[in-house]
Each structure stands twice: as C-alpha cells, then as structure tokens.
Design a protein around this motif. Structure first.
Motif, mmCIF file in Angstrom:
data_model
loop_
_atom_site.group_PDB
_atom_site.id
_atom_site.type_symbol
_atom_site.label_atom_id
_atom_site.label_comp_id
_atom_site.label_asym_id
_atom_site.label_seq_id
_atom_site.Cartn_x
_atom_site.Cartn_y
_atom_site.Cartn_z
ATOM 1 N N GLY A 8 0.801 -1.219 0.000
ATOM 2 C CA GLY A 8 0.000 0.000 0.000
ATOM 3 C C GLY A 8 0.828 1.261 0.000
ATOM 4 O O GLY A 8 2.058 1.245 -0.028
ATOM 5 N N CYS A 9 0.112 2.391 0.052
ATOM 6 C CA CYS A 9 0.775 3.702 0.056
ATOM 7 C C CYS A 9 -0.017 4.708 0.888
ATOM 8 O O CYS A 9 0.180 5.911 0.780
ATOM 9 C CB CYS A 9 0.944 4.219 -1.377
ATOM 10 S SG CYS A 9 -0.607 4.383 -2.312
ATOM 11 N N GLY A 10 -0.948 4.202 1.723
ATOM 12 C CA GLY A 10 -1.749 5.079 2.565
ATOM 13 C C GLY A 10 -2.653 4.254 3.462
ATOM 14 O O GLY A 10 -2.465 3.043 3.610
ATOM 15 N N ASN A 11 -3.639 4.916 4.049
ATOM 16 C CA ASN A 11 -4.579 4.261 4.957
ATOM 17 C C ASN A 11 -5.999 4.653 4.556
ATOM 18 O O ASN A 11 -6.587 5.568 5.137
ATOM 19 C CB ASN A 11 -4.284 4.676 6.402
ATOM 20 C CG ASN A 11 -5.176 3.975 7.419
ATOM 21 O OD1 ASN A 11 -6.089 3.242 7.053
ATOM 22 N ND2 ASN A 11 -4.926 4.212 8.702
ATOM 23 N N PRO A 12 -6.566 3.986 3.532
ATOM 24 C CA PRO A 12 -7.860 4.421 2.971
ATOM 25 C C PRO A 12 -9.044 4.337 3.924
ATOM 26 O O PRO A 12 -9.906 5.212 3.910
ATOM 27 C CB PRO A 12 -8.054 3.503 1.766
ATOM 28 C CG PRO A 12 -7.231 2.300 2.075
ATOM 29 C CD PRO A 12 -6.038 2.812 2.820
ATOM 30 N N GLN A 13 -9.083 3.306 4.769
ATOM 31 C CA GLN A 13 -10.249 3.192 5.642
ATOM 32 C C GLN A 13 -10.284 4.311 6.684
ATOM 33 O O GLN A 13 -11.334 4.652 7.209
ATOM 34 C CB GLN A 13 -10.338 1.798 6.276
ATOM 35 C CG GLN A 13 -9.122 1.356 7.058
ATOM 36 C CD GLN A 13 -9.108 1.867 8.476
ATOM 37 O OE1 GLN A 13 -10.156 1.961 9.115
ATOM 38 N NE2 GLN A 13 -7.935 2.210 8.970
ATOM 39 N N ILE A 15 -13.172 1.438 -0.933
ATOM 40 C CA ILE A 15 -11.824 1.779 -0.515
ATOM 41 C C ILE A 15 -10.842 0.991 -1.371
ATOM 42 O O ILE A 15 -11.202 -0.018 -1.988
ATOM 43 C CB ILE A 15 -11.571 1.496 0.988
ATOM 44 C CG1 ILE A 15 -11.748 -0.001 1.299
ATOM 45 C CG2 ILE A 15 -12.500 2.338 1.855
ATOM 46 C CD1 ILE A 15 -11.379 -0.380 2.731
ATOM 47 N N SER A 16 -9.606 1.449 -1.424
ATOM 48 C CA SER A 16 -8.566 0.745 -2.169
ATOM 49 C C SER A 16 -7.232 1.340 -1.766
ATOM 50 O O SER A 16 -7.133 2.543 -1.515
ATOM 51 C CB SER A 16 -8.791 0.885 -3.680
ATOM 52 O OG SER A 16 -7.851 0.120 -4.409
ATOM 53 N N ASN A 17 -6.204 0.489 -1.723
ATOM 54 C CA ASN A 17 -4.895 0.945 -1.252
ATOM 55 C C ASN A 17 -3.810 0.587 -2.258
ATOM 56 O O ASN A 17 -3.330 -0.536 -2.294
ATOM 57 C CB ASN A 17 -4.584 0.329 0.120
ATOM 58 C CG ASN A 17 -3.444 1.033 0.827
ATOM 59 O OD1 ASN A 17 -2.757 1.874 0.259
ATOM 60 N ND2 ASN A 17 -3.245 0.693 2.094
ATOM 61 N N SER A 40 -6.470 5.417 -1.478
ATOM 62 C CA SER A 40 -5.084 5.879 -1.518
ATOM 63 C C SER A 40 -4.446 5.258 -2.750
ATOM 64 O O SER A 40 -4.596 4.055 -2.989
ATOM 65 C CB SER A 40 -4.316 5.434 -0.271
ATOM 66 O OG SER A 40 -4.814 6.059 0.897
ATOM 67 N N ASP A 41 -3.758 6.065 -3.540
ATOM 68 C CA ASP A 41 -3.116 5.518 -4.731
ATOM 69 C C ASP A 41 -1.953 6.401 -5.155
ATOM 70 O O ASP A 41 -1.791 7.519 -4.668
ATOM 71 C CB ASP A 41 -4.110 5.360 -5.882
ATOM 72 C CG ASP A 41 -3.821 4.122 -6.719
ATOM 73 O OD1 ASP A 41 -2.636 3.773 -6.887
ATOM 74 O OD2 ASP A 41 -4.775 3.485 -7.214
ATOM 75 N N ILE A 42 -1.175 5.864 -6.069
ATOM 76 C CA ILE A 42 -0.007 6.570 -6.588
ATOM 77 C C ILE A 42 -0.407 7.389 -7.812
ATOM 78 O O ILE A 42 -1.115 6.900 -8.695
ATOM 79 C CB ILE A 42 1.102 5.564 -6.957
ATOM 80 C CG1 ILE A 42 1.671 4.923 -5.693
ATOM 81 C CG2 ILE A 42 2.215 6.238 -7.754
ATOM 82 C CD1 ILE A 42 2.359 5.888 -4.749
ATOM 83 N N ILE A 43 0.065 8.641 -7.865
ATOM 84 C CA ILE A 43 -0.089 9.471 -9.053
ATOM 85 C C ILE A 43 1.281 10.028 -9.431
ATOM 86 O O ILE A 43 2.187 10.085 -8.607
ATOM 87 C CB ILE A 43 -1.087 10.633 -8.844
ATOM 88 C CG1 ILE A 43 -0.606 11.570 -7.717
ATOM 89 C CG2 ILE A 43 -2.483 10.110 -8.542
ATOM 90 C CD1 ILE A 43 -1.430 12.848 -7.587
ATOM 91 N N THR A 44 1.411 10.430 -10.685
ATOM 92 C CA THR A 44 2.661 11.041 -11.120
ATOM 93 C C THR A 44 2.646 12.532 -10.813
ATOM 94 O O THR A 44 1.598 13.179 -10.841
ATOM 95 C CB THR A 44 2.897 10.839 -12.616
ATOM 96 O OG1 THR A 44 1.813 11.426 -13.356
ATOM 97 C CG2 THR A 44 2.990 9.360 -12.961
ATOM 98 N N THR A 45 3.817 13.069 -10.539
ATOM 99 C CA THR A 45 3.949 14.511 -10.314
ATOM 100 C C THR A 45 4.617 15.192 -11.499
ATOM 101 O O THR A 45 4.614 16.421 -11.611
ATOM 102 C CB THR A 45 4.775 14.792 -9.046
ATOM 103 O OG1 THR A 45 6.035 14.107 -9.144
ATOM 104 C CG2 THR A 45 4.038 14.301 -7.814
ATOM 105 N N THR A 46 5.209 14.386 -12.383
ATOM 106 C CA THR A 46 5.825 14.888 -13.609
ATOM 107 C C THR A 46 5.915 13.713 -14.575
ATOM 108 O O THR A 46 5.619 12.571 -14.210
ATOM 109 C CB THR A 46 7.226 15.476 -13.328
ATOM 110 O OG1 THR A 46 7.716 16.116 -14.509
ATOM 111 C CG2 THR A 46 8.211 14.405 -12.896
ATOM 112 N N GLU A 47 6.307 13.978 -15.794
ATOM 113 C CA GLU A 47 6.407 12.916 -16.802
ATOM 114 C C GLU A 47 7.430 11.875 -16.378
ATOM 115 O O GLU A 47 8.556 12.205 -15.976
ATOM 116 C CB GLU A 47 6.817 13.518 -18.147
ATOM 117 C CG GLU A 47 6.860 12.538 -19.289
ATOM 118 C CD GLU A 47 5.487 12.149 -19.801
ATOM 119 O OE1 GLU A 47 5.373 11.109 -20.481
ATOM 120 O OE2 GLU A 47 4.519 12.899 -19.522
ATOM 121 N N LEU A 48 7.040 10.600 -16.455
ATOM 122 C CA LEU A 48 7.961 9.522 -16.108
ATOM 123 C C LEU A 48 9.021 9.382 -17.203
ATOM 124 O O LEU A 48 8.705 9.454 -18.398
ATOM 125 C CB LEU A 48 7.212 8.198 -15.968
ATOM 126 C CG LEU A 48 6.240 8.057 -14.793
ATOM 127 C CD1 LEU A 48 5.452 6.753 -14.929
ATOM 128 C CD2 LEU A 48 6.972 8.102 -13.467
#
Length: 263
Positions: free
Chosen positions: A66-71, A152-154, A183-191
């Motif tokens: 995971g990358c957070g605490n969705p619940q 929810i999803s992590n 909670s999920d991963i997003i990009t902050t700039t072009e990969l």
C-alpha cells in the motif's frame, strides 16, 4: 521492447502477488509498495496506520502493501457496505469490518487466488463473520449494481491497465450517494522512458502504471463521479524513495488521497 497486452500486464501483476501471498508471515518480502519490507508493521506505520490498527487484525493480514490508509479517510459508519478493490491479505477489510459492525458488510475483491485464500484463512482465524472475499478483476467486479455504500482501495488502481474501466465499475456498484475513498499513486511529472516503458517489475511495483492527477480527475468525471478531491501527500516520498533504491522514483510519483461521490 514488445508492447504487452492488458492481459499480459495483469498476469505479471498477478504473478507478483501470488509470490507474496504464499510467503510465510516471517519471510522478508521484496521491496516496493507491492512487496513491503520484512517488517510490514513499520512500513504501515509510515503510511498512517496506528498501533491499535496494526494489532487489531489477524497475524498475516498485513503484508506491508500500500501507500496510505484508505479506511481512515472513508468515514465509515455502522451498517454500511464497504468494497475493497484489491483486498490482498484482508488488512483493510478487517479494519473496516470493525467500523461497520455486525449490521454492516465488507466485500474484498482480489484477482489472485492465493491472496483470496490467504484472506479467507485470516478471516477464520480472526472470527470475522461480516466479510466476503471474492475472486475477480477490479475491471469486472463480481458485485451487483448499486449495492455498495463505500469503496476503498490501497495502491491498487494504478496497477490496472484499464483504469477507466475500474472507475466505471466502481460507479456501477455504488448506490446513489455512495463514495469513493482511496489511496493511490499518481505522477507529479512525466515519467522517464526507462521507467514508463518497464511494464513488468516497475509496473507491478506501483510505479510505471501511475497516472497524473489530471488524468485521474478526468477518468472519475467520465465515469460520472462528482465532488472529486485528489490530495497529494508529499510526506509519502519518505518511504516511496526506498521502493527502488537509487532510482529516485520519488522525483516522479507521490501517494494521494482520492475521494469522489456518486450523486
């Protein structure tokens, strides 16, 4: 590099999680959000889980994924029906179960048979009776229309090769007024190309499949969601940097809290 099909990408992800699912609890896990360190509780603490939460689940439920605490952001209430997309060993489902109580229900969906078996075993050990773990893909949910209050999803939707379909399905199964809290991963700039084009290890490691904030917002809108909120969590970079040592992936991705409503 040969372009992989969606099913090939799913199979790569499924294979990685099968390896994690069949490991003994004491076995050190591979690095990244989708592997975790040998001390899963330490990583989960960094993601925002309390000691009380970590000790409230059966042994073997927390795999350090995971990358957070969705619940914790879902504001769950007694009697609600909760759906966890990519439920893994059942960690977030067990925490949600205590919040919705005996009058509520939690459904966990995972596409890896060994992971579903592990979660079901954990439920028996913990004597949880209001959780149903189901085998299925999050792009084709084994859930009836308009039967869920909260999703929810992590750190799972980034792993889907068809994220728009995931959000379509989420909208379908939610009741009117239902909410998404993930909670999920997003990009902050072009990969960089060497990361973006790695559709095997870095994709199943929750990195190269990530979408931008604007892309996630657009997909949610296209699926019909309203009241969309996407909040990047810069503090997550403190553990993301360790997912691929030396690759500086924290320069390109961040964990985000994503919320939306089905009006």
């Amino acid at each position: 590099m040969n372009k992989l099909t969606n099913d090939e990408i799913r199979q790569n992800v499924r294979n990685r999680y099968q390896q994690i699912a069949i490991k003994e609890v004491s076995t050190p896990l591979a690095g990244s959000c989708c592997g975790g360190p040998s001390d899963a509780d330490t990583l989960s603490s960094q993601m925002g889980y309390s000691i009380a939460e970590l000790t409230a689940v059966p042994q073997g439920a927390n795999l350090g994924l995971g990358c957070g605490n969705p619940q914790a952001i879902a504001e769950l209430k007694a009697g609600e029906v909760v759906l966890d997309l990519g439920s893994g060993g059942g960690f977030d489902c067990f925490l949600a179960s205590r919040q919705v109580g005996d009058s509520g229900k939690v459904i966990g969906v995972d596409m890896t048979p060994d992971m579903v078996s592990r979660a079901r075993s954990n439920a028996l050990k913990g004597k949880f009776t209001n959780i149903d773990f189901r085998l299925g893909e999050i792009e084709h949910l084994p859930v009836a229309d308009r039967t869920v209050d909260v999703i929810i999803s992590n750190c799972v939707i980034n792993l889907s090769p068809d994220k728009q379909q995931v959000f379509h399905e989420a909208f379908r199964v939610l009741q009117s007024g239902g909410r998404l809290a993930i909670s999920d991963i997003i990009t902050t700039t072009e990969l960089p190309p060497e990361i973006k084009n790695d559709l095997d290890e870095l994709y199943s490691g929750c990195i190269s499949g990530a979408s931008s904030l604007e892309e996630v917002e657009s997909m949610l809108q296209q699926s019909g969601f309203t009241s969309i909120s996407i909040e990047p969590k810069d503090e997550s970079k403190s553990f993301i940097k360790d997912w691929v040592p030396g690759a500086n992936v924290d320069d390109y991705i961040v964990s985000a809290v994503i919320k939306a409503i089905k009006a």
